[in-house]
Scaffold this motif. Structure first.
Motif, PDB file in Angstrom:
ATOM      1  N   GLN A  59      11.373   6.190 -18.345  1.00 34.72           N
ATOM      2  CA  GLN A  59      12.478   5.286 -18.041  1.00 34.72           C
ATOM      3  C   GLN A  59      12.552   4.979 -16.549  1.00 34.72           C
ATOM      4  N   ASP A  95      11.859  10.334 -26.617  1.00 35.57           N
ATOM      5  CA  ASP A  95      12.349   9.331 -25.677  1.00 35.57           C
ATOM      6  C   ASP A  95      11.853   7.924 -25.988  1.00 35.57           C
ATOM      7  N   VAL A 117      13.167   4.064 -24.419  1.00 36.16           N
ATOM      8  CA  VAL A 117      12.357   3.228 -23.527  1.00 36.16           C
ATOM      9  C   VAL A 117      11.999   1.909 -24.199  1.00 36.16           C
ATOM     10  N   GLU A 153      15.076  -0.427 -24.347  1.00 34.20           N
ATOM     11  CA  GLU A 153      15.417  -0.989 -23.049  1.00 34.20           C
ATOM     12  C   GLU A 153      14.406  -2.052 -22.631  1.00 34.20           C
TER      13      GLU A 153
END
Length: 394
Positions: free
Chosen positions: A111, A147, A151, A154
């Motif tokens: 990120q 995660d 990611v 986004e």
């Protein structure tokens, strides 16, 4: 970066066969088809010279260029290399704005990197080209599965806002050079899962890629849209288990050749090089090869490194020093070669006529062929055949 052509014979030179490189790229394209080939030119093209090798690879039909660090990608753009370039190894503080301005594809492995790229987009007023990397089990760069949704989501939002274009989704194998290793199928499964999530979230990548050189040669199910060929492009086998370069239709591109600095006769019991770890067993001739660990010759090759002189193969006598090492030629006479100062000593090359190869050096020093060629230092001139028109003084 080493990118020049020597005008006069050097004490030591790395001869780069660009025709062999072009042939290797064409062969890898055949193996990978219908997937495209990315020519990986990181680390000064594995020691072969980044710019000449990038140009030769593109001439042979490579569709992408791959680099590790941003400076490599920006140097290629500054030299006029067009078309897609991917760079994948970044740290906070790198110049992401320069990459955005240069239309370089930037890999996102976390990120923080996505946020740094978005800041660069705001500064430049230009959208960025990004590729999302999934850590499918290698444990280095890449987004971990827990995660991945954060990611991806986004990145998709940033794409909808016109800030980025997600051009690729990719990953990297840990053990593709070990045929049958259980991690291979586990990583392929994890990559398919990462792709499925990304595509469901709205990612429409230009390329999906996972295969490095060993996977290109041995795992057709991993080819997807693009393969990333590094060491295979330079004519080296990624692993002995996968066969010799010739088994894949590849030819080594680099030959490391020195010119003897001296040849002299010494008595029996004479010490050779530092520490006298080698002593002559009889009256003999010693040849001095002006190449050492400052040039990239492994010190670990002391007493074991192979060298060809006058068509005969020898082993390094004693320790490799910073700038030189010694070869015991034997007493001479009969059909033995009678080398003179200025004659060539071939440390490694394509193996023609029984001369050593980079793999022979790797085997002798308990390492891999990648390291043997990549460690050849900047004070060793690269001499391109045919002459590379991009090199100064060509």
């Amino acid at each position: 970066m080493s990118d020049h052509t020597a005008l006069t014979p050097a004490r030591l030179e790395a001869r780069i066969d660009l025709d062999a490189l072009r042939s290797n790229v064409r062969r890898l394209r055949e193996i990978a088809a219908p997937a495209q080939v990315m020519a990986v030119v990181k680390a000064d093209a594995y020691g072969h010279g980044m710019l000449p090798c990038a140009r030769a690879a593109l001439e042979a039909g490579a569709a992408w260029i791959g680099t590790a660090v941003p400076q490599e990608a920006l140097a290629l753009r500054a030299a006029g290399i067009e078309g897609p370039i991917l760079t994948w190894l970044h740290s906070p503080g790198d110049d992401f704005a320069a990459l955005v301005r240069a239309d370089v594809d930037v890999s996102v492995s976390g990120q923080w990197a996505l946020h740094a790229i978005l800041e660069a987009v705001e500064r430049t007023g230009r959208p960025a080209r990004i590729q999302l990397k999934a850590d499918t089990g290698l444990g280095r760069n890449g987004v971990q599965p827990h995660d991945w949704p954060l990611v991806v989501d986004e990145a998709v939002k940033a794409e909808r806002d016109g800030l980025v274009k997600v051009t690729g989704v990719w990953s990297h194998f840990a053990c593709a050079d070990e045929p049958g290793h259980p991690s291979i199928q586990l990583q392929l499964t994890a990559f398919h899962e990462a792709l499925a999530y990304a595509e469901a979230a709205g990612v429409r990548p230009e390329v999906r890629h996972m295969a490095n050189s060993p996977a290109t040669l041995s795992l057709p199910e991993s080819h997807f849209d693009l393969v990333r060929t590094g060491v295979a492009m330079y004519g080296l086998s990624p692993a002995p288990e996968l066969g010799l370069p010739a088994d894949h239709g590849l030819r080594p591109v680099m030959s490391l050749v020195a010119r003897l600095a001296s040849v002299k006769r010494v008595p029996a019991g004479h010490g050779v090089s530092y520490g006298h770890t080698y002593r002559t067993s009889e009256e003999t001739r010693l040849a001095l090869v002006p190449a050492g660990y400052a040039d990239g010759v492994p010190r670990a090759a002391s007493g074991v490194g192979p060298v060809s002189i006058g068509g005969r193969r020898y082993t390094i006598a004693g320790r490799v020093a910073m700038d030189q090492f010694v070869v015991d030629l034997g007493p001479g006479g009969g059909a033995d070669p009678d080398p003179r100062p200025g004659d060539e000593a071939v440390l490694f090359g394509p193996g023609d006529g029984g001369t050593p190869t980079a793999q022979d050096w790797a085997d002798a020093t308990d390492t891999i062929g990648y390291e043997i060629v990549t460690r050849i230092g900047p004070r060793v001139p690269r001499v391109y055949h045919p002459v590379d028109s991009s090199a100064p003084n060509a």
